[in-house]
Design an enzyme around this catalytic site. Structure first.
Site, PDB file in Angstrom:
ATOM      1  N   ASP A 130      -0.739 -50.901  23.234  1.00 49.64           N
ATOM      2  CA  ASP A 130       0.551 -50.783  22.682  1.00 49.64           C
ATOM      3  C   ASP A 130       1.514 -51.049  23.920  1.00 49.64           C
ATOM      4  OD1 ASP A 130      -0.057 -48.312  23.778  1.00 49.64           O
ATOM      5  OD2 ASP A 130      -0.153 -47.314  21.933  1.00 49.64           O
TER       6      ASP A 130
ATOM      7  N   ASN B  48      -0.732 -36.085  16.299  1.00 48.87           N
ATOM      8  CA  ASN B  48      -0.468 -36.430  14.924  1.00 48.87           C
ATOM      9  C   ASN B  48      -1.457 -37.251  14.202  1.00 48.87           C
ATOM     10  OD1 ASN B  48       0.256 -38.901  15.772  1.00 48.87           O
ATOM     11  ND2 ASN B  48       2.236 -39.008  14.984  1.00 48.87           N
TER      12      ASN B  48
ATOM     13  N   HIS C 261      -2.346 -40.141  15.580  1.00 52.50           N
ATOM     14  CA  HIS C 261      -2.118 -41.702  15.678  1.00 52.50           C
ATOM     15  C   HIS C 261      -3.152 -42.295  16.420  1.00 52.50           C
ATOM     16  CE1 HIS C 261       1.107 -41.409  19.331  1.00 52.50           C
ATOM     17  NE2 HIS C 261      -0.319 -41.387  19.834  1.00 52.50           N
TER      18      HIS C 261
ATOM     19  N   GLU D 163       1.342 -44.672  13.352  1.00 52.97           N
ATOM     20  CA  GLU D 163       1.562 -43.424  12.970  1.00 52.97           C
ATOM     21  C   GLU D 163       1.279 -43.095  11.674  1.00 52.97           C
ATOM     22  OE1 GLU D 163       2.573 -41.872  15.561  1.00 52.97           O
ATOM     23  OE2 GLU D 163       4.457 -42.267  16.534  1.00 52.97           O
TER      24      GLU D 163
HETATM   25  P1  PGA Z   1      -2.089 -38.725  25.530  1.00 51.54           P
HETATM   26  O1  PGA Z   1      -1.848 -39.538  24.332  1.00 51.54           O
HETATM   27  O2  PGA Z   1      -3.734 -39.438  26.093  1.00 51.54           O
HETATM   28  O3  PGA Z   1      -1.208 -38.977  26.466  1.00 51.54           O
HETATM   29  O4  PGA Z   1      -2.458 -37.359  25.221  1.00 51.54           O
HETATM   30  C1  PGA Z   1      -2.861 -40.128  23.545  1.00 51.54           C
HETATM   31  C2  PGA Z   1      -2.212 -40.822  22.299  1.00 51.54           C
HETATM   32  O5  PGA Z   1      -1.069 -40.547  21.985  1.00 51.54           O
HETATM   33  O6  PGA Z   1      -2.741 -41.757  21.873  1.00 51.54           O
END
Ligand code: PGA
Length: 263
Positions: free
Chosen positions: A67, A136, A138, A143
């Site tokens: 992304d 959450n 994702h 999302e």
């Molecule tokens: P993080 O994010 O590695 O910064 O915890 C993971 C994600 O949102 O996929």
């Protein structure tokens, strides 16, 4: 699904790096799916370490990130292109032309998303997709509510994601509200998945992803549909799993890498 629970983030990074190196060494033109965020930082550091010791070359590897934010200024240190350059690409022999991220600054974002999907396909598809997980649930920026058939596209970020990422954006806290993300369908097309989660704050999302119903409400639960998944967790991230002790008993861990023992 091979769920491996380890004691330290460093052990996770070593095992994750072994998996990545195994794929890179076994493919003529390896294609890796990369993730940004805090989770894979130690993995990238470990891969750089192995490269420095001459144990691995990325000369023939292509990478596709999951992304990228939409409309960040070109010099933004918060872009995932900047993150990848500074945390991985600049330190290994990956060829610049072979490292791809979605173009969040394209005039036509929909077209850029479609092109990205086509470029992945033109390389023969992703051999191993590295995944983090959001609090959450994702994966990428898919999302809650994202279709399991979704492909690379422009998405609006949830409030939860914007809040989680705000600290990266300094005083202004101005997190972009949109991103381009590879879709869940595209992720499931990968030949292998490597999901990594560390920390107590991920425990609920990990439980929902691995033991909850397979549902777009928890996008990461889509990994249950994939035939070749490794999940690497520390104790804190595994703490909400109902069958944690069974996973520890059955986990396939290479000799020499101490695994967690039930307490
Ligand atoms: P993080 O994010 O590695 O910064 O915890 C993971 C994600 O949102 O996929």
């Amino acid at each position: 699904m091979n769920i491996v629970i380890l004691d330290t983030s460093q052990q996770i990074a070593r095992l994750a790096a072994e998996q990545v190196i195994g794929v890179v060494q076994s493919c003529e033109s390896p294609v890796l799916g990369m993730a940004a965020g805090a989770t894979p930082l130690l993995l990238y550091a470990q891969l750089i370490h192995c490269y420095g010791k001459g144990q691995i070359s990325f000369r023939s590897t292509s990478t596709f990130n999951l992304d990228e934010y939409v409309a960040l200024p070109p010099d933004s240190t918060n872009s995932y292109r900047y993150y990848m350059q500074s945390n991985f690409f600049d330190h290994v022999d990956l060829q610049a032309k072979n490292s791809y991220l979605p173009d969040g600054r394209a005039d036509d974002l929909q077209l850029a998303a479609k092109r990205y999907e086509r470029t992945i396909a033109s390389t023969g598809g992703i051999d191993l997709q590295i995944l983090g997980i959001g609090t959450n649930g994702h994966i990428g920026f898919n999302e809650p509510g994202s279709s399991f058939a979704s492909r690379t596209r422009v998405v609006a970020l949830s409030d939860s994601t914007i809040d989680s990422n705000r600290h990266y954006f300094g005083e202004s806290g101005a997190v972009p509200e949109k991103a381009i993300t590879v879709g869940i369908g595209s992720i499931l097309d990968s030949r292998g998945l490597l999901l990594i989660a560390t920390g107590e704050h991920k425990a609920e999302a990990v439980r929902a992803a691995l033991e909850g119903p397979v549902s777009p409400i928890c996008p990461a639960s889509a990994v249950q549909l994939h035939p070749k998944v490794t999940v690497l967790l520390d104790r804190a991230a595994a703490s909400q799993l109902t069958h944690r002790d069974d996973y520890i008993k059955c986990q396939q861990t290479p000799p020499g890498l101490a695994s967690a023992t039930p307490r």
